[in-house]
Design a protein around this motif. Structure first.
Motif, PDB file in Angstrom:
ATOM      1  N   PRO A  22      -3.028   8.851   1.238  1.00 36.26           N
ATOM      2  CA  PRO A  22      -4.155   8.650   2.154  1.00 36.26           C
ATOM      3  C   PRO A  22      -3.845   9.372   3.461  1.00 36.26           C
ATOM      4  O   PRO A  22      -2.691   9.377   3.909  1.00 36.26           O
ATOM      5  CB  PRO A  22      -4.183   7.129   2.376  1.00 36.26           C
ATOM      6  CG  PRO A  22      -3.403   6.543   1.245  1.00 36.26           C
ATOM      7  CD  PRO A  22      -2.387   7.571   0.857  1.00 36.26           C
ATOM      8  N   GLU A  41      -7.416  -0.540   9.416  1.00 32.47           N
ATOM      9  CA  GLU A  41      -7.896   0.092   8.185  1.00 32.47           C
ATOM     10  C   GLU A  41      -6.927  -0.132   7.024  1.00 32.47           C
ATOM     11  O   GLU A  41      -7.333  -0.381   5.883  1.00 32.47           O
ATOM     12  CB  GLU A  41      -8.081   1.585   8.440  1.00 32.47           C
ATOM     13  CG  GLU A  41      -8.808   2.340   7.361  1.00 32.47           C
ATOM     14  CD  GLU A  41     -10.326   2.178   7.502  1.00 32.47           C
ATOM     15  OE1 GLU A  41     -11.010   2.282   6.470  1.00 32.47           O
ATOM     16  OE2 GLU A  41     -10.810   1.928   8.645  1.00 32.47           O
ATOM     17  N   PHE A  42      -5.647  -0.029   7.309  1.00 33.84           N
ATOM     18  CA  PHE A  42      -4.662  -0.011   6.208  1.00 33.84           C
ATOM     19  C   PHE A  42      -3.724  -1.221   6.193  1.00 33.84           C
ATOM     20  O   PHE A  42      -2.844  -1.303   5.345  1.00 33.84           O
ATOM     21  CB  PHE A  42      -3.845   1.283   6.260  1.00 33.84           C
ATOM     22  CG  PHE A  42      -4.656   2.532   6.019  1.00 33.84           C
ATOM     23  CD1 PHE A  42      -4.934   2.946   4.715  1.00 33.84           C
ATOM     24  CD2 PHE A  42      -5.166   3.287   7.070  1.00 33.84           C
ATOM     25  CE1 PHE A  42      -5.690   4.098   4.478  1.00 33.84           C
ATOM     26  CE2 PHE A  42      -5.913   4.433   6.844  1.00 33.84           C
ATOM     27  CZ  PHE A  42      -6.182   4.842   5.545  1.00 33.84           C
ATOM     28  N   LYS A  81      -8.402   9.624  -0.244  1.00 30.41           N
ATOM     29  CA  LYS A  81      -8.747   8.688   0.820  1.00 30.41           C
ATOM     30  C   LYS A  81      -8.414   9.322   2.172  1.00 30.41           C
ATOM     31  O   LYS A  81      -7.274   9.769   2.388  1.00 30.41           O
ATOM     32  CB  LYS A  81      -7.934   7.391   0.625  1.00 30.41           C
ATOM     33  CG  LYS A  81      -7.919   6.430   1.798  1.00 30.41           C
ATOM     34  CD  LYS A  81      -9.189   5.583   1.887  1.00 30.41           C
ATOM     35  CE  LYS A  81      -9.161   4.596   3.056  1.00 30.41           C
ATOM     36  NZ  LYS A  81     -10.498   4.157   3.456  1.00 30.41           N
ATOM     37  N   SER A  87       0.830  -1.209   0.000  1.00 31.52           N
ATOM     38  CA  SER A  87       0.000   0.000   0.000  1.00 31.52           C
ATOM     39  C   SER A  87       0.863   1.257   0.000  1.00 31.52           C
ATOM     40  O   SER A  87       2.040   1.221   0.364  1.00 31.52           O
ATOM     41  CB  SER A  87      -0.907  -0.009   1.226  1.00 31.52           C
ATOM     42  OG  SER A  87      -0.098  -0.127   2.385  1.00 31.52           O
ATOM     43  N   ASN A 118     -12.635  12.214   0.465  1.00 30.57           N
ATOM     44  CA  ASN A 118     -13.151  10.970  -0.123  1.00 30.57           C
ATOM     45  C   ASN A 118     -14.032  11.243  -1.340  1.00 30.57           C
ATOM     46  O   ASN A 118     -13.989  10.488  -2.328  1.00 30.57           O
ATOM     47  CB  ASN A 118     -13.910  10.164   0.931  1.00 30.57           C
ATOM     48  CG  ASN A 118     -12.958   9.575   1.979  1.00 30.57           C
ATOM     49  OD1 ASN A 118     -11.865   9.122   1.624  1.00 30.57           O
ATOM     50  ND2 ASN A 118     -13.355   9.593   3.242  1.00 30.57           N
TER      51      ASN A 118
END
Lengths: 255, 255, 255, 255
Positions: free
Chosen positions: C28, C76-77, C52, C2, C47
């Motif tokens: 993000p 979440e990530f 994000k 990510s 968003n």
């Protein structure tokens, strides 16, 4: 062997005079100023009260003039003299002007005494201060050597740490002076010479100021004698505890 | 009406060149240096790539020389030109010497470019920077005016905030320069000119340094292009958020 | 793998929001604040525009709360996330009171967020910033790693460098915060993490201020977006040229 | 009416003891320390030599403990006592650790004495220092009032102005302490109380240090007596010339 001397550059009628009187209680004192009127009374007072003082007209921004002054000191006190303390209290009159109205001469004028003059004064006094260190070491019991570490003190101002609008000329010299004092403190501290810088942050209650600010309360100003006491304290600090910098301001000063 | 210009004083083969190339992407650039060899290649490169640059041999410590340089700019770009930015990147070679071995010329030499020269450069550029402020206000939609506040940037060094033993000559000039930048920031900020001072705290990876320190790792040095980017960023700051001072050092620097 | 994230602590309706929007254009963004109302609009906006963002209610002065927030980020990530940047923008409301009227809780309250909170935030973000350094090194061509050095930025104020009368509570926390940023800059710079401190010296033009100072001219205030741009610039500085400290003030500020 | 007292917080076997002995030559002295072993010898020595001293076990980070100590002072010296001087010489043991190995307790521990403790000490001593100002004014010829302005002195360290890698815990407390001293100097100076901060920049030659650094030369360390002399000098400064800050280092210190 003669007692070590104290040389004070910039003996006007305020701070310089107070410093001279304070140090004259223990050492012979040499007063340097451009104008003999500034030190004549002080010199007379010291000599009348059993101390020893001389005055020498000196333009600190001129190498020849400074050299001449130290030649005269040698004639007066002999070639072997050491210095217990040297105080650089000279300054320039602050010029307050919009920057674009300043002439080149006015701007660099802020450096002549505070830059060049401080260099010359340091060049002539440091060898004599080092000489006193050597004398203290070799004969610490001798009455001829100072019991305090030889001291070189520079007088700074608010403008030494803040550079205000329209004061570029004054502050550039004062910042240069402060940088010199720091470099010398680092180089000569380990050799036994105590180098200090005092930030005088407030109006000094000298005669000319008191005359021109008649409505001001002298109790809100710095007494020249209090600055002299601070310099004397710095001079008495042992090797174990040198202060490079001290700020001095009246209790009521806003800062 | 012509585009505002950028004048850079002290275009050597390192930082000054990188700054010139960076600012040339948007503005015509004038390079001042004592030695034309320092800027010839840069000037040629800018002009070849569709930009506009000229170089003028200038001794920043001489009022006549600086005056001559700005006369030449006027001949080249017309009397009405404004400045988008002026960068004082000139310096003196640091002298490292025991204080008592310094000559008077060596000591005050530290001030000639950094004190006198910075004064002269500021005197000639500030009226043109103010002119750009006026142009921006009167015709903010005009393509001829810069969209960024006119900017005057001074290059400082570690020695601008620390005065080391044996570096009294260099630091006295650098401290004087920093004080000038602060006074000007306070006087000209409210008039719309952004005045900044950058503390370059580390070795800059310029060709001559890389040659003389062959064993050193270039990755541990400051890239001149990174300094140029910092100056460009300062230039782009809006009136709402001026930075006076920024420090710049390599990630691995010990401080 | 990510993309690295950005975590911002102290997302109020002014500076924090501007920073979040700025960094959200590339990364993000995680917004931490005590009150969800402060970040909900911002999170929604990011968003909606294809970015994000998430918000997490966090009491920065509480180890449990901060730990909970970072657990939630992990959920979440994913456990393997790195941080491109972490911004500590939290503060306390300055208490202005005669010192003898301050309660112990009010005084140490100045430290809870700025001292304890900054410690906790740094403890949780530095390992993730270091992780991004490692990722950048091992796969510098990978799209998953940030091309800019991982950055930890602390928001300071005038009170970070001046401690005014009747502001002892606020300034003791702000000075503690600044000291943390300097220590971390020295420890983590050589490890590749860029640590910075910004002195915001002026009134920030945030909605609540504009409401309460109706007669004041917004043009004399710092635009939150300009602070965000400064932080973004700091983030983009290469390893070769890290700035620890930058001051930011409106052009008209008196200082 | 009784003589004004001096209260010293942090009387260990080094600096605090030297300060107590120095001030005991003119004033009754109250020594606060967590461990009675630290002051018992000093208290005995003062009382044996005709002075007056008491010691009170105090945890400066605890409001109850500090309150208890000042209650005890009142019992001993009467409700109407004033303070000639108060010295905050307490500190915490510097923790040197990689930041990510610090616990929350270790980090905020640096603040407990230097932040909270300094607040509590100031809260209890400032009203009594102000009382001495009033007494000096109303009866300046009275033997019961001090002839020197009431003084509140804080002991700082190198870490008060530099925040080194791996010393975040210590420096965050020391910076907080320095900010307190500056705020108090600005608020209480105009009320006649002299507030100072001393930067002790070097190793102090106290018994435990001398034991643990057997190979080190005591001549390169700061003598506790020299610090006491500096504090005494600060105490004697007249209203006209208050110093907020003084740095103290051995002649050979590298800085």
């Amino acid at each position: 062997m003669s007692s070590p001397l104290v040389v004070i550059a910039g003996v006007g009628r305020g701070t310089g005079t107070a410093i001279a009187l304070k140090f004259a209680s223990k050492y012979p004192v040499v007063c340097l100023a451009r104008n003999a009127d500034n030190y004549n009374e002080t010199v007379g007072k010291v000599n009348a009260s059993g101390g020893k003082a001389i005055g020498i007209r000196t333009d600190l921004a001129s190498a020849d003039s400074v050299k001449g002054a130290f030649n005269q000191i040698e004639k007066e006190f002999g070639v072997g003299y050491g210095l217990a303390a040297a105080v650089f209290n000279a300054s320039t009159r602050p010029v307050r002007k919009p920057f674009l109205e300043l002439t080149e001469a006015e701007y660099v004028g802020g450096y002549e005494v505070l830059g060049r003059g401080a260099f010359l004064f340091s060049q002539f006094t440091l060898p004599r201060l080092l000489k006193s260190v050597a004398q203290s070491s070799s004969s610490s019991s001798s009455s001829s050597s100072s019991s305090y570490p030889p001291t070189l003190i520079f007088t700074g101002a608010t403008a030494s740490v803040k550079s205000s609008a329209q004061f570029a000329s004054f502050s550039n010299g004062k910042w240069a002076l402060r940088s010199l004092s720091q470099s010398l403190a680092k180089e000569f501290g380990p050799k036994g010479v105590h180098v200090s810088h005092a930030i005088i942050d407030g109006v000094i209650g000298i005669p000319s100021t008191l005359d021109s600010m008649k409505e001001a309360d002298p109790a809100t100003m710095i007494a020249p004698e209090a600055i002299a006491s601070a310099y004397w304290y710095l001079h008495t600090q042992p090797r174990s505890a040198f202060s490079w910098e001290i700020d001095i301001r009246p209790f009521c000063e806003s800062w």
